[in-house]
Design a protein around this motif. Structure first.
Motif, PDB file in Angstrom:
ATOM      1  N   UNK A   1      43.110  38.438  84.304  1.00  0.00           N
ATOM      2  CA  UNK A   1      43.807  37.523  83.278  1.00  0.00           C
ATOM      3  C   UNK A   1      43.561  35.943  83.180  1.00  0.00           C
ATOM      4  N   UNK A   2      44.040  35.506  82.647  1.00  0.00           N
ATOM      5  CA  UNK A   2      43.859  33.854  82.905  1.00  0.00           C
ATOM      6  C   UNK A   2      44.952  33.320  83.794  1.00  0.00           C
ATOM      7  N   UNK A   3      44.877  31.262  83.807  1.00  0.00           N
ATOM      8  CA  UNK A   3      45.885  31.595  84.110  1.00  0.00           C
ATOM      9  C   UNK A   3      46.900  31.288  84.150  1.00  0.00           C
TER      10      UNK A   3
ATOM     11  N   UNK B   1      35.619  38.318  73.103  1.00  0.00           N
ATOM     12  CA  UNK B   1      35.625  37.105  73.693  1.00  0.00           C
ATOM     13  C   UNK B   1      34.604  36.240  74.917  1.00  0.00           C
ATOM     14  N   UNK B   2      35.298  34.649  74.198  1.00  0.00           N
ATOM     15  CA  UNK B   2      34.014  33.834  75.559  1.00  0.00           C
ATOM     16  C   UNK B   2      34.978  34.912  77.036  1.00  0.00           C
ATOM     17  N   UNK B   3      33.720  34.255  77.727  1.00  0.00           N
ATOM     18  CA  UNK B   3      33.340  35.197  78.999  1.00  0.00           C
ATOM     19  C   UNK B   3      34.668  33.989  79.635  1.00  0.00           C
ATOM     20  N   UNK B   4      35.198  32.790  79.209  1.00  0.00           N
ATOM     21  CA  UNK B   4      35.883  32.245  80.453  1.00  0.00           C
ATOM     22  C   UNK B   4      37.292  32.383  79.564  1.00  0.00           C
TER      23      UNK B   4
ATOM     24  N   UNK C   1      22.228  47.167  81.250  1.00  0.00           N
ATOM     25  CA  UNK C   1      21.797  45.937  81.557  1.00  0.00           C
ATOM     26  C   UNK C   1      22.167  44.475  80.770  1.00  0.00           C
ATOM     27  N   UNK C   2      23.003  44.997  79.903  1.00  0.00           N
ATOM     28  CA  UNK C   2      23.502  43.991  79.349  1.00  0.00           C
ATOM     29  C   UNK C   2      25.133  43.393  79.043  1.00  0.00           C
ATOM     30  N   UNK C   3      25.753  42.534  79.732  1.00  0.00           N
ATOM     31  CA  UNK C   3      26.962  42.324  79.869  1.00  0.00           C
ATOM     32  C   UNK C   3      27.623  42.554  78.966  1.00  0.00           C
ATOM     33  N   UNK C   4      28.727  43.222  78.631  1.00  0.00           N
ATOM     34  CA  UNK C   4      29.453  42.950  77.515  1.00  0.00           C
ATOM     35  C   UNK C   4      30.394  41.587  77.177  1.00  0.00           C
TER      36      UNK C   4
END
Length: 173
Positions: free
Chosen positions: A6-8, A146-149, A170-173
């Motif tokens: 969840x974001x802030x 999505x952006x990671x952040x 080995x590659x992050x989503x």
């Protein structure tokens, strides 16, 4: 593995109890979509098969992930008993309480999709003062919607539900 982020803004809106609406209490339209199942057709995943209007993937989208997000995208306010007001210029306005309701239903729906999907998936639930959205896609190496952040999305309250390995090949989503 199930991962819920969840974001802030979503954390602030939902408070200390990040509770999803259970399946038996989801809005009827959401329950109907789940009843149609999650279908893997070739390399793409959709609800209840590929809609006729979607065209062949990736269509006009950059990749299969973008196509799946386009095809699976819908507005939560169209399926929930919420009030959508409007500003004098016609812009829709949804109360904070109804945004929280959309997040809780969206999270419950995302958990159902994640458990029903035959491949690793990412579900994205968003709510803001004008609408709420849901979409999902197959998790693929090197493709993300999505952006990671998640906090980078300004006034959007966001929840992601990922089911599958934390990395693919080995590659992050």
């Amino acid at each position: 593995m199930l991962n819920v982020r969840l974001n802030d803004l979503a954390v602030q809106a939902l408070g200390p109890s990040v509770a999803a609406i259970p399946r038996d209490r989801l809005a009827s339209g959401l329950r109907e979509m789940i009843a149609d199942g999650v279908v893997l057709t070739g390399e793409v995943i959709t609800l209840g098969g590929i809609p006729g209007w979607a065209g062949r993937p990736p269509g006009r989208q950059a990749d299969l992930t973008g196509w799946e997000c386009f095809v699976s995208n819908f507005h939560l306010e169209d399926h929930l008993p919420i009030e959508v007001g409007s500003l004098p210029d016609g812009e829709p306005v949804i109360s904070e309480a109804d945004q929280v309701l959309m997040l809780r239903h969206g999270l419950g729906f995302a958990l159902e999709i994640a458990s029903a999907a035959p491949v690793p998936v990412r579900c994205v639930v968003g709510a803001n003062r004008t609408n709420g959205t849901f979409r999902f896609h197959r998790a693929r190496p090197g493709e993300t919607w999505l952006h990671e952040d998640l906090d980078a999305y300004g006034q959007e309250k966001l929840i992601t539900v990922d089911r599958g390995p934390a990395t693919l090949g080995g590659t992050p989503w």
